[in-house]
Design an enzyme around this catalytic site. Structure first.
Site: not given
Ligand code: GLU
Length: 407
Positions: A61, A97
């Protein structure tokens, strides 16, 4: 030094406090899957990545970033931080990511749509609600998520809204996701100030970054009575020691594209802004903003890391020695992914939660992870970052052990 080298040093340090074996450390230092592709859009090529750092706790995630400086090293760091963030938050996810090396500001809306769809065509085999679930990050937004969902569902020939979060409400997203990172940051800052008996009213705040996270936290802290004395965006900053009228600054940003156009403040450079005399400094831009070059000049008492990785390892040591308290990214900005989790649960179960219900879940989860972190910080006399790392790393290692991947 590379961003991931920096991230690694924190992991090494926490491993020592935890007496980890080489095997345990190795496992946390290595990424499970690194996917790379070259996206071809209108005759131009863009490098793109999707990386899963660890998936012992659940599917990968983490967001997808569109930025001209995206690199494999950066996505590796961001996915590693997601593993820790998700673990600390107590949600059933591993860390992942993605990123595309592109400047969306140079592209038309149609081209951004094409890049988004090309990304899904390149990586659709590796993402999915039980595999790896993307979300927005720097310079991506609900519209990008909508195009990605649409492309994915076209390829698969079925609906699967839980494959991505941060979607528009009409596609199964939730209203509070847009400001959840900032809301979480504000909640964590308030918990922290309450613990140390520091008042909020009139507390001076400087904010670096005026994207989704920076702008929303500015608004929330302003409404709560904090005095925002300076803000900045990629064009520079503005300062007013009597406090900025954030509502007006937001209007200017929306109309003229930069906070520097606000007339009731003095212009400051990004460097000057970071070094201002303030109670709280909120870092809501990018990585490596406080380094060993400027750490000595920082005057803030407390730093809230709303961005991922804004302080280098060496700078962190300097700030610790100066007794500046840093509320680490994996705790301070975890509100976004916690609300992503609510969105995913809704999508998978077909339920529709109320805004109040989700805000309660956000608060409860943050309270739990904040208290755990704060207690360990006191108990072990380590930095808040080390406390948060230790809790997060332990939960991942436990899951790896239960799976039989470690002795
Ligand atoms: N990009 C955001 C972070 O760095 C959110 C990630 C998400 O909601 O999966 O936490």
């Amino acid at each position: 030094m590379s961003v991931f080298e920096n991230a690694k040093q924190n992991l090494e340090k926490a491993s020592k406090y935890m007496n980890l074996s080489d095997g345990e450390k190795e496992l946390l230092l290595n990424h499970k899957i690194i996917h790379k592709a070259r996206l071809n859009v209108n005759g131009k090529g863009y490098d793109a990545w999707r990386i899963i750092h660890n998936d012992a706790l659940g599917p990968g995630k983490g967001g997808i970033r569109f930025h001209p400086n995206v690199s494999e090293d950066e996505v590796k760091s961001l996915s590693f931080w997601m593993s820790l963030k998700n673990s600390l938050a107590g949600i059933p996810y591993g860390g992942a990511k993605g990123g595309v090396k592109v400047n969306p500001k140079d592209l038309s809306k149609e081209e951004i749509e094409e890049v988004s769809r090309a990304y899904v065509r390149a990586f659709h085999r590796y993402i999915g609600q039980d595999k790896d679930i993307p979300a927005p990050d720097v310079y991506t937004n609900p519209q990008v998520m909508a195009w990605m969902l649409d492309e994915y569902e076209r390829i698969k020939g079925r609906h699967e809204p839980g494959m991505i979060t941060g979607k528009p409400v009409e596609l199964g997203g939730c209203e509070i996701r847009g400001y959840a990172t900032s809301k979480g940051g504000k909640i964590i800052l308030n918990f922290f100030l309450d613990k140390i008996d520091e008042k909020r009213e009139g507390t001076r705040v400087v904010i670096q970054g005026f994207g989704n996270a920076g702008m929303n936290i500015a608004k929330m802290l302003f409404e709560d009575g904090y005095k925002i004395i300076a803000v900045s965006d990629s064009k520079g900053g503005i300062m007013n020691l009597d406090g900025l009228d954030i509502k007006e600054v937001i209007k200017i940003k929306e109309e003229k594209k930069s906070v520097t156009q606000y007339s009731k403040g003095k212009r400051v450079t990004n460097k000057e802004l970071l070094e201002l005399d303030t109670d709280v400094l909120v870092l809501a831009a990018l990585e490596n903003q406080i380094t060993k070059e400027n750490a000595d000049n920082i005057k803030a008492k407390y730093i809230l890391e709303l961005a991922n990785g804004p302080i280098t390892y060496e700078a962190d040591e300097i700030l610790n020695n100066k007794n500046i308290k840093v509320i680490p990214d994996i705790l301070a900005n975890s509100g976004g992914v916690i609300v992503s989790y609510c969105e995913w649960v809704q999508n998978r179960t077909g339920q529709i939660f109320s805004k109040e219900y989700m805000e309660n879940i956000l608060k409860e989860k943050l309270e739990r992870s904040f208290n755990k972190t704060y207690n360990l910080y006191k108990e072990r006399n380590v930095s808040l970052r080390m406390a948060a790392y230790m809790i997060a790393m332990e939960r991942i290692l436990k899951a790896e052990k239960s799976r039989g991947n470690l002795d």
